[in-house]
Design a protein around this motif. Structure first.
Motif, PDB file in Angstrom:
ATOM      1  N   HIS A  53     -21.531 -42.068   3.197  1.00  0.00           N
ATOM      2  CA  HIS A  53     -21.229 -43.459   2.875  1.00  0.00           C
ATOM      3  C   HIS A  53     -20.307 -44.135   3.886  1.00  0.00           C
ATOM      4  O   HIS A  53     -19.746 -45.194   3.611  1.00  0.00           O
ATOM      5  CB  HIS A  53     -20.665 -43.578   1.448  1.00  0.00           C
ATOM      6  CG  HIS A  53     -19.362 -42.868   1.212  1.00  0.00           C
ATOM      7  ND1 HIS A  53     -19.298 -41.646   0.595  1.00  0.00           N
ATOM      8  CD2 HIS A  53     -18.099 -43.220   1.485  1.00  0.00           C
ATOM      9  CE1 HIS A  53     -18.042 -41.276   0.485  1.00  0.00           C
ATOM     10  NE2 HIS A  53     -17.299 -42.209   1.021  1.00  0.00           N
ATOM     11  N   TYR A  91     -19.705 -46.648   6.764  1.00  0.00           N
ATOM     12  CA  TYR A  91     -20.461 -47.809   7.240  1.00  0.00           C
ATOM     13  C   TYR A  91     -20.404 -47.812   8.760  1.00  0.00           C
ATOM     14  O   TYR A  91     -19.430 -48.260   9.366  1.00  0.00           O
ATOM     15  CB  TYR A  91     -19.899 -49.122   6.676  1.00  0.00           C
ATOM     16  CG  TYR A  91     -20.774 -50.291   7.064  1.00  0.00           C
ATOM     17  CD1 TYR A  91     -21.977 -50.513   6.410  1.00  0.00           C
ATOM     18  CD2 TYR A  91     -20.427 -51.131   8.108  1.00  0.00           C
ATOM     19  CE1 TYR A  91     -22.818 -51.551   6.781  1.00  0.00           C
ATOM     20  CE2 TYR A  91     -21.253 -52.179   8.481  1.00  0.00           C
ATOM     21  CZ  TYR A  91     -22.444 -52.377   7.812  1.00  0.00           C
ATOM     22  OH  TYR A  91     -23.273 -53.406   8.186  1.00  0.00           O
ATOM     23  N   ALA A 117     -21.803 -49.237  12.051  1.00  0.00           N
ATOM     24  CA  ALA A 117     -22.542 -50.428  12.456  1.00  0.00           C
ATOM     25  C   ALA A 117     -22.353 -50.698  13.938  1.00  0.00           C
ATOM     26  O   ALA A 117     -21.346 -50.337  14.538  1.00  0.00           O
ATOM     27  CB  ALA A 117     -22.061 -51.641  11.655  1.00  0.00           C
ATOM     28  N   GLN A 176     -34.041 -53.509   8.180  1.00  0.00           N
ATOM     29  CA  GLN A 176     -32.880 -53.966   7.426  1.00  0.00           C
ATOM     30  C   GLN A 176     -33.082 -55.400   6.968  1.00  0.00           C
ATOM     31  O   GLN A 176     -33.508 -56.254   7.748  1.00  0.00           O
ATOM     32  CB  GLN A 176     -31.620 -53.884   8.292  1.00  0.00           C
ATOM     33  CG  GLN A 176     -30.356 -54.385   7.587  1.00  0.00           C
ATOM     34  CD  GLN A 176     -29.118 -54.135   8.435  1.00  0.00           C
ATOM     35  OE1 GLN A 176     -29.044 -53.148   9.148  1.00  0.00           O
ATOM     36  NE2 GLN A 176     -28.158 -55.032   8.358  1.00  0.00           N
ATOM     37  N   ARG A 217     -24.241 -59.117   7.898  1.00  0.00           N
ATOM     38  CA  ARG A 217     -23.624 -57.903   8.408  1.00  0.00           C
ATOM     39  C   ARG A 217     -24.305 -57.449   9.699  1.00  0.00           C
ATOM     40  O   ARG A 217     -25.489 -57.671   9.898  1.00  0.00           O
ATOM     41  CB  ARG A 217     -23.715 -56.780   7.369  1.00  0.00           C
ATOM     42  CG  ARG A 217     -22.868 -57.026   6.139  1.00  0.00           C
ATOM     43  CD  ARG A 217     -22.985 -55.853   5.173  1.00  0.00           C
ATOM     44  NE  ARG A 217     -22.118 -56.018   4.028  1.00  0.00           N
ATOM     45  CZ  ARG A 217     -20.852 -55.669   3.994  1.00  0.00           C
ATOM     46  NH1 ARG A 217     -20.293 -55.129   5.055  1.00  0.00           N
ATOM     47  NH2 ARG A 217     -20.119 -55.855   2.918  1.00  0.00           N
ATOM     48  N   GLU A 266     -26.041 -54.827  12.356  1.00  0.00           N
ATOM     49  CA  GLU A 266     -27.050 -53.804  12.118  1.00  0.00           C
ATOM     50  C   GLU A 266     -26.386 -52.455  11.828  1.00  0.00           C
ATOM     51  O   GLU A 266     -25.494 -52.013  12.533  1.00  0.00           O
ATOM     52  CB  GLU A 266     -27.938 -53.687  13.349  1.00  0.00           C
ATOM     53  CG  GLU A 266     -29.046 -52.659  13.211  1.00  0.00           C
ATOM     54  CD  GLU A 266     -29.833 -52.539  14.487  1.00  0.00           C
ATOM     55  OE1 GLU A 266     -30.313 -51.439  14.753  1.00  0.00           O
ATOM     56  OE2 GLU A 266     -29.952 -53.541  15.205  1.00  0.00           O
ATOM     57  N   ASN A 267     -26.815 -51.808  10.765  1.00  0.00           N
ATOM     58  CA  ASN A 267     -26.239 -50.542  10.367  1.00  0.00           C
ATOM     59  C   ASN A 267     -26.893 -49.407  11.141  1.00  0.00           C
ATOM     60  O   ASN A 267     -28.102 -49.229  11.095  1.00  0.00           O
ATOM     61  CB  ASN A 267     -26.445 -50.360   8.853  1.00  0.00           C
ATOM     62  CG  ASN A 267     -25.591 -49.258   8.295  1.00  0.00           C
ATOM     63  OD1 ASN A 267     -25.302 -48.278   8.960  1.00  0.00           O
ATOM     64  ND2 ASN A 267     -25.177 -49.421   7.049  1.00  0.00           N
ATOM     65  N   ALA A 304     -26.813 -46.386  10.462  1.00  0.00           N
ATOM     66  CA  ALA A 304     -27.430 -45.440   9.531  1.00  0.00           C
ATOM     67  C   ALA A 304     -28.924 -45.726   9.414  1.00  0.00           C
ATOM     68  O   ALA A 304     -29.739 -44.807   9.281  1.00  0.00           O
ATOM     69  CB  ALA A 304     -26.757 -45.517   8.163  1.00  0.00           C
ATOM     70  N   THR A 360     -21.623 -48.547  -0.100  1.00  0.00           N
ATOM     71  CA  THR A 360     -22.037 -48.702   1.291  1.00  0.00           C
ATOM     72  C   THR A 360     -23.523 -48.411   1.480  1.00  0.00           C
ATOM     73  O   THR A 360     -24.267 -49.231   2.031  1.00  0.00           O
ATOM     74  CB  THR A 360     -21.214 -47.771   2.196  1.00  0.00           C
ATOM     75  OG1 THR A 360     -19.828 -48.042   2.014  1.00  0.00           O
ATOM     76  CG2 THR A 360     -21.579 -47.976   3.648  1.00  0.00           C
ATOM     77  N   THR A 361     -23.971 -47.244   1.016  1.00  0.00           N
ATOM     78  CA  THR A 361     -25.381 -46.889   1.230  1.00  0.00           C
ATOM     79  C   THR A 361     -26.321 -47.706   0.358  1.00  0.00           C
ATOM     80  O   THR A 361     -27.515 -47.787   0.646  1.00  0.00           O
ATOM     81  CB  THR A 361     -25.614 -45.385   0.980  1.00  0.00           C
ATOM     82  OG1 THR A 361     -25.070 -45.023  -0.289  1.00  0.00           O
ATOM     83  CG2 THR A 361     -24.952 -44.553   2.063  1.00  0.00           C
ATOM     84  N   LEU A 379     -28.421 -50.241   2.145  1.00  0.00           N
ATOM     85  CA  LEU A 379     -29.592 -49.827   2.926  1.00  0.00           C
ATOM     86  C   LEU A 379     -30.861 -49.985   2.096  1.00  0.00           C
ATOM     87  O   LEU A 379     -30.831 -49.817   0.879  1.00  0.00           O
ATOM     88  CB  LEU A 379     -29.439 -48.362   3.352  1.00  0.00           C
ATOM     89  CG  LEU A 379     -28.295 -48.048   4.316  1.00  0.00           C
ATOM     90  CD1 LEU A 379     -28.066 -46.544   4.397  1.00  0.00           C
ATOM     91  CD2 LEU A 379     -28.593 -48.608   5.697  1.00  0.00           C
TER      92      LEU A 379
END
Length: 348
Positions: free
Chosen positions: A137, A139, A141, A166, A171, A173-174, A176, A197-198, A201
């Motif tokens: 979890h 974040y 980015a 996404q 926000r 780009e993550n 993850a 956090t997740t 996604l």
């Protein structure tokens, strides 16, 4: 040959200080003790998995400073594959300061070198040929430090997999999500820590999720149903699993019980009183070491119930000394403790 788990995420040095009235922010308050500890969700999982016997590669960024040296050496001593832990010159290692007392804690975090984690780093990490990837979890980015990284799908063969995109948000780009698409491209199974956090996604579009680990409080938050009984837990899981698909759903109930659901059947792992007594009474949730320990035992035994039992023991044992993850027991220490208390993973 052991199956390998890849963990990608943040790593910090944590300064913990005991401060009466920790939640107060005005004036000067004097504390009575302090200590430095490695920290970060991904780091905790990687350390615990490695100390529990897993072949674990950790991808993170450190500064080329004294804290970075200490963290790197500590991770290596735990048995982590440090090939993908990179130090950056003229950059500070991430730092978290935590002031705490008997009732409250307050933390301040500077991400430091963590903001320089890039898509190129993730590409390198996948060269370790992992069998499983943990989506923790943290974040992670893209920041201004990563402006010139190539686009997300520039090297993907779109005939082999359908990339997950996404949703458009304010926000950044993550990363993850980039790692998820790398895993999908290669058919690598994923384990997800489902948190605030997740949840950002698009996991409803992701295949190959092996396990989702979620707390009872988070399950209540996303479904509106408090999992207070078996019936309520199953009702909440039916709602949750209809949106996000996984092989196993693992609900952490309090600090000593796991509810395991595979879409048809459920099992419950309950820690015995002698083990539960190890935990500080004010900690009503699982320790962050749970996921790493569970992954390690599952990769070894292929038994999800046994894996959750092992994870609960590690979680509670870690809390026994002081609660920081330098006290994470290794595999032999866990089995020695169980033997001394006339217990085994087969009987608890």
């Amino acid at each position: 040959m052991k199956r390998k788990v890849l963990v990608i995420g943040d790593s910090y040095m944590n300064l913990q200080m005991s401060v009466p009235g920790a939640a107060k922010s005005l004036g000067t308050v004097y504390g009575d003790k302090y200590a430095f500890h490695p920290c970060g969700s991904s780091a905790v999982s990687a350390v615990t998995a490695a100390k529990s016997g897993a072949d674990c590669a950790f991808c993170t960024r450190l500064g080329d400073d004294s804290n970075g040296d200490k963290l790197f050496n500590y991770y290596k001593s735990c048995g982590i594959d440090t090939t993908f832990i990179k130090k950056l010159p003229n950059v500070q290692t991430g730092l978290e300061f935590t002031a705490y007392d008997k009732l409250n804690s307050l933390s301040y975090v500077t991400k430091g070198a963590n903001v320089y984690l890039s898509k190129a780093d993730i590409d390198d990490a996948f060269s370790s040929c992992p069998d499983v990837m943990l989506i923790s979890h943290d974040y992670i980015a893209l920041s201004d430090a990563n402006k010139d990284i190539p686009s997300l799908y520039n090297d993907a063969d779109e005939s082999d997999f359908r990339p997950v995109v996404q949703p458009q948000t304010a926000r950044p780009e993550n990363l993850a999500l980039y790692a998820i698409n790398k895993a999908l491209e290669r058919g690598i199974e994923m384990i997800v820590e489902y948190t605030d956090t997740t949840s950002m996604l698009p996991l409803d579009k992701v295949d190959h999720i092996k396990m989702i680990v979620i707390s009872d409080e988070m399950l209540k938050k996303v479904t509106g149903t408090a999992p207070m009984s078996i019936e309520k837990t199953l009702s909440a899981l039916l709602s949750f699993s209809s949106k996000i698909h996984a092989k196993y759903y693992i609900i952490q109930k309090g600090n000593d019980k796991s509810f395991i659901y595979d879409g048809i059947h459920f099992e419950i792992a309950q820690a015995p009183a002698v083990i539960k007594a190890l935990s500080h009474q004010d900690n009503q949730t699982m320790n962050a070491t749970y996921t790493g320990a569970m992954i390690a035992e599952y990769l070894s035994s292929k038994d999800i119930l046994r894996a959750c039992k092992y994870a609960q023991v590690v979680s509670l044992m870690t809390r026994a000394p002081q609660g920081n993850f330098q006290h994470v027991p290794n595999r032999s220490q866990v089995y020695k403790f169980l033997e001394e208390n006339n217990l085994s993973l087969d009987t608890i």
